[in-house]
Design a protein around this motif. Structure first.
Motif, PDB file in Angstrom:
ATOM      1  N   ASN A 174       1.117  -1.709  -0.240  1.00  6.19           N
ATOM      2  CA  ASN A 174      -0.112  -0.240  -0.231  1.00  6.19           C
ATOM      3  C   ASN A 174       0.892   1.194  -0.083  1.00  6.19           C
ATOM      4  OD1 ASN A 174      -2.498  -1.544   2.851  1.00  6.19           O
ATOM      5  ND2 ASN A 174      -3.020  -1.136   0.582  1.00  6.19           N
ATOM      6  N   GLY A 175       0.432   1.941  -1.018  1.00 10.26           N
ATOM      7  CA  GLY A 175       1.789   3.535  -0.638  1.00 10.26           C
ATOM      8  C   GLY A 175       2.513   3.396  -1.546  1.00 10.26           C
ATOM      9  N   ALA A 176       3.032   2.316  -1.964  1.00  7.21           N
ATOM     10  CA  ALA A 176       3.679   2.416  -3.123  1.00  7.21           C
ATOM     11  C   ALA A 176       4.188   2.714  -3.829  1.00  7.21           C
ATOM     12  CB  ALA A 176       4.378   0.363  -3.249  1.00  7.21           C
ATOM     13  N   GLY A 177       3.121   3.600  -4.814  1.00  6.30           N
ATOM     14  CA  GLY A 177       2.943   4.067  -6.285  1.00  6.30           C
ATOM     15  C   GLY A 177       2.141   3.313  -7.044  1.00  6.30           C
ATOM     16  N   LYS A 178       1.755   2.529  -7.127  1.00  2.23           N
ATOM     17  CA  LYS A 178       1.402   2.035  -8.143  1.00  2.23           C
ATOM     18  C   LYS A 178       0.516   2.859  -9.594  1.00  2.23           C
ATOM     19  CE  LYS A 178       0.201  -1.504  -5.334  1.00  2.23           C
ATOM     20  NZ  LYS A 178       0.211  -0.833  -4.259  1.00  2.23           N
ATOM     21  N   THR A 179      -0.888   3.096  -8.063  1.00  4.24           N
ATOM     22  CA  THR A 179      -2.190   4.317  -8.786  1.00  4.24           C
ATOM     23  C   THR A 179      -1.856   5.635  -9.127  1.00  4.24           C
ATOM     24  OG1 THR A 179      -3.550   2.822  -7.454  1.00  4.24           O
ATOM     25  CG2 THR A 179      -4.523   4.674  -8.184  1.00  4.24           C
ATOM     26  N   THR A 180      -0.769   5.662  -8.616  1.00  6.34           N
ATOM     27  CA  THR A 180       0.232   6.497  -9.108  1.00  6.34           C
ATOM     28  C   THR A 180       0.358   6.645 -11.055  1.00  6.34           C
ATOM     29  OG1 THR A 180       0.234   7.547  -7.441  1.00  6.34           O
ATOM     30  CG2 THR A 180       1.458   9.269  -8.540  1.00  6.34           C
ATOM     31  N   VAL A 181       1.352   5.607 -10.621  1.00  5.61           N
ATOM     32  CA  VAL A 181       1.658   5.264 -12.588  1.00  5.61           C
ATOM     33  C   VAL A 181       0.793   5.129 -13.175  1.00  5.61           C
ATOM     34  CG1 VAL A 181       2.539   3.245 -13.689  1.00  5.61           C
ATOM     35  CG2 VAL A 181       3.917   4.289 -11.757  1.00  5.61           C
TER      36      VAL A 181
HETATM   37  N1  ATP Z   1      -4.175  12.495  -4.158  1.00  9.11           N
HETATM   38  C1  ATP Z   1      -3.018  12.331  -3.150  1.00  9.11           C
HETATM   39  N2  ATP Z   1      -3.050  13.266  -1.630  1.00  9.11           N
HETATM   40  C2  ATP Z   1      -1.511  13.654  -1.375  1.00  9.11           C
HETATM   41  N3  ATP Z   1      -0.764  12.367  -1.623  1.00  9.11           N
HETATM   42  C3  ATP Z   1      -1.120  11.167  -2.424  1.00  9.11           C
HETATM   43  C4  ATP Z   1      -2.026  11.704  -2.634  1.00  9.11           C
HETATM   44  N4  ATP Z   1      -2.439  10.076  -3.959  1.00  9.11           N
HETATM   45  C5  ATP Z   1      -1.435   8.713  -3.035  1.00  9.11           C
HETATM   46  N5  ATP Z   1      -0.928  10.035  -2.647  1.00  9.11           N
HETATM   47  C6  ATP Z   1       0.892   9.135  -1.549  1.00  9.11           C
HETATM   48  O1  ATP Z   1       1.127   9.090  -3.339  1.00  9.11           O
HETATM   49  C7  ATP Z   1       1.782   7.896  -2.301  1.00  9.11           C
HETATM   50  C8  ATP Z   1       2.006   6.252  -3.278  1.00  9.11           C
HETATM   51  O2  ATP Z   1       0.310   6.179  -3.862  1.00  9.11           O
HETATM   52  P1  ATP Z   1      -0.510   5.096  -4.629  1.00  9.11           P
HETATM   53  O3  ATP Z   1      -1.910   5.478  -4.094  1.00  9.11           O
HETATM   54  O4  ATP Z   1      -0.058   5.576  -6.185  1.00  9.11           O
HETATM   55  O5  ATP Z   1       0.149   3.468  -4.176  1.00  9.11           O
HETATM   56  P2  ATP Z   1      -0.252   2.500  -4.504  1.00  9.11           P
HETATM   57  O6  ATP Z   1       0.462   1.632  -4.223  1.00  9.11           O
HETATM   58  O7  ATP Z   1      -1.459   2.379  -5.593  1.00  9.11           O
HETATM   59  O8  ATP Z   1      -1.027   2.032  -3.092  1.00  9.11           O
HETATM   60  P3  ATP Z   1      -2.424   0.866  -2.588  1.00  9.11           P
HETATM   61  O9  ATP Z   1      -1.532  -0.153  -2.991  1.00  9.11           O
HETATM   62  O10 ATP Z   1      -3.061   1.258  -1.343  1.00  9.11           O
HETATM   63  O11 ATP Z   1      -3.130   1.489  -3.444  1.00  9.11           O
HETATM   64  C9  ATP Z   1       1.778   6.848  -1.115  1.00  9.11           C
HETATM   65  O12 ATP Z   1       1.786   7.819  -0.251  1.00  9.11           O
HETATM   66  C10 ATP Z   1       0.343   7.983  -1.033  1.00  9.11           C
HETATM   67  O13 ATP Z   1      -0.118   8.379   0.528  1.00  9.11           O
END
Ligand code: ATP
Length: 333
Positions: free
Chosen positions: A40-47
């Motif tokens: 969780n929070g690794a950055g996947k959804t941001t990619v």
């Molecule tokens: N809109 C936002 N505002 C501030 N920080 C954010 C926002 N979206 C994500 N983050 C932060 O960016 C980092 C990456 O988040 P992301 O959602 O990309 O992770 P993830 O790997 O998809 O996690 P998960 O498996 O929980 O979905 C995390 O530290 C998260 O808290």
């Protein structure tokens, strides 16, 4: 096939002080299923959000089927279908109508969209719910059937790139198996698939390549066999410690350990096949002395390597990593 449907280079994105993506590069070729793993929070959804144009990168390049997705996100999106992590909103619709609408929006004829809904219902075993309406606040259809409908909507018409963000959430074990097979089939039919998942053990079966993110950075990539970093014959000795128990393998020179990962009271030790008998008699002795509550020996898996790669001493201080090899060098995963 060796055609990139997605190529990401040096992708960097911050949210204030948080570096959600830190110089990530990856590629997905036509016909290939690439798993994107990370806690969780690794950055996947941001990619994913940057690939589909929902977020602008701070730096880096994204090409979808050769189109610059940063400069021309709308053009790039035409090559992509996305199943988002959040449930696809289908309240008021039946799965049949939702799938048909998705197919029509992607250019299918009425007849082909109807056929796609029927075929997908069979492929995913959701036929009994095909004409049941989704109602507000999660009633009418279960979370699992809604998630499978979301998948069916994403794949109703083939696209060069398919992005699935946690497609197996809420889905029962038997339909999860059907879903994994359906994902693999999309790759075999020629799409490039980027599959975001936490389910390492199940994804291992169907992916060609894996990319592992940890706190915004790419920490490993390659085939499951390469990432496993062990030989096919290697074994996993799993120990269950008593509450507050110390790991007895750490201080015992008689047990040849290739890799050691601790998650809470669970210790995962990788041992070579020729040491299986020694490992079992060592663990039996530890059990007799109450140093371990239970143990099991099984083939080593990608999950062991993944946990080792993403071990986070801070703030998840329950996970400890020790890759000390006592008798054989392990490949760097
Ligand atoms: N809109 C936002 N505002 C501030 N920080 C954010 C926002 N979206 C994500 N983050 C932060 O960016 C980092 C990456 O988040 P992301 O959602 O990309 O992770 P993830 O790997 O998809 O996690 P998960 O498996 O929980 O979905 C995390 O530290 C998260 O808290």
């Amino acid at each position: 096939m060796d055609i990139d449907v997605l190529r990401i280079t040096g992708l960097t994105r911050r949210y204030g002080q948080v570096i959600a993506n830190d110089g990530i590069s990856l590629r997905v070729r036509a016909g290939e299923v690439v798993g994107l793993l990370g806690h969780n929070g690794a950055g996947k959804t941001t990619v994913v959000s940057q690939v589909v144009g929902l977020l602008k990168p701070g730096a880096g390049d994204i090409r979808v089927g050769g189109t610059d997705a940063v400069q021309a996100p709308a053009a790039a999106r035409r090559h992509v279908a996305l199943q988002p992590q959040a449930q696809t909103p289908i309240d008021g619709l039946t799965p049949r109508s939702a799938i048909e609408i998705a197919g029509r929006l992607r250019g299918l004829s009425v007849r082909d969209a109807r056929a796609a809904a029927i075929d997908l219902a069979e492929e995913l075993d959701i036929g009994p719910w095909l004409d049941r309406r989704a109602l507000p606040e999660g009633s009418g259809l279960s979370g699992g059937i809604r998630r499978l409908t979301g998948f069916a909507m994403a794949v109703a018409a083939p696209t060069p790139l398919l992005i699935l963000d946690e497609p197996t959430n809420d889905i029962d074990a038997s339909r999860r198996r059907l879903l994994w097979d359906a994902v693999r089939r999309r790759g075999d039919l020629g799409s490039g698939v980027l599959l975001v998942t936490h389910n390492v053990a199940e994804a291992e079966r169907i992916v060609d390549e894996l990319v592992v993110l940890d706190r915004g950075r790419l920490v490993a990539d390659g085939s499951p066999a390469r990432l496993r970093g062990t030989q096919d014959s290697d074994l996993r000795l799993e120990l269950q410690l008593p509450p507050d128990g110390a790991d007895p393998s750490e201080s015992d020179p008689h047990l040849p350990v290739l890799r050691r990962v601790r998650t809470g009271r669970r210790i995962l030790l990788t041992v070579a096949a020729q040491d299986a008998a020694a490992a079992v008699s060592w663990a039996t002795a530890q059990h007799a002395d109450d140093r371990v509550e239970g143990f099991s020996l099984a083939p080593a898996t990608l999950e062991d390597a993944y946990l080792a790669l993403t071990a986070q001493p801070e703030p998840r201080d329950e996970i400890h990593l020790d890759t000390t090899s006592t008798h054989r060098e392990t490949t760097d995963a």
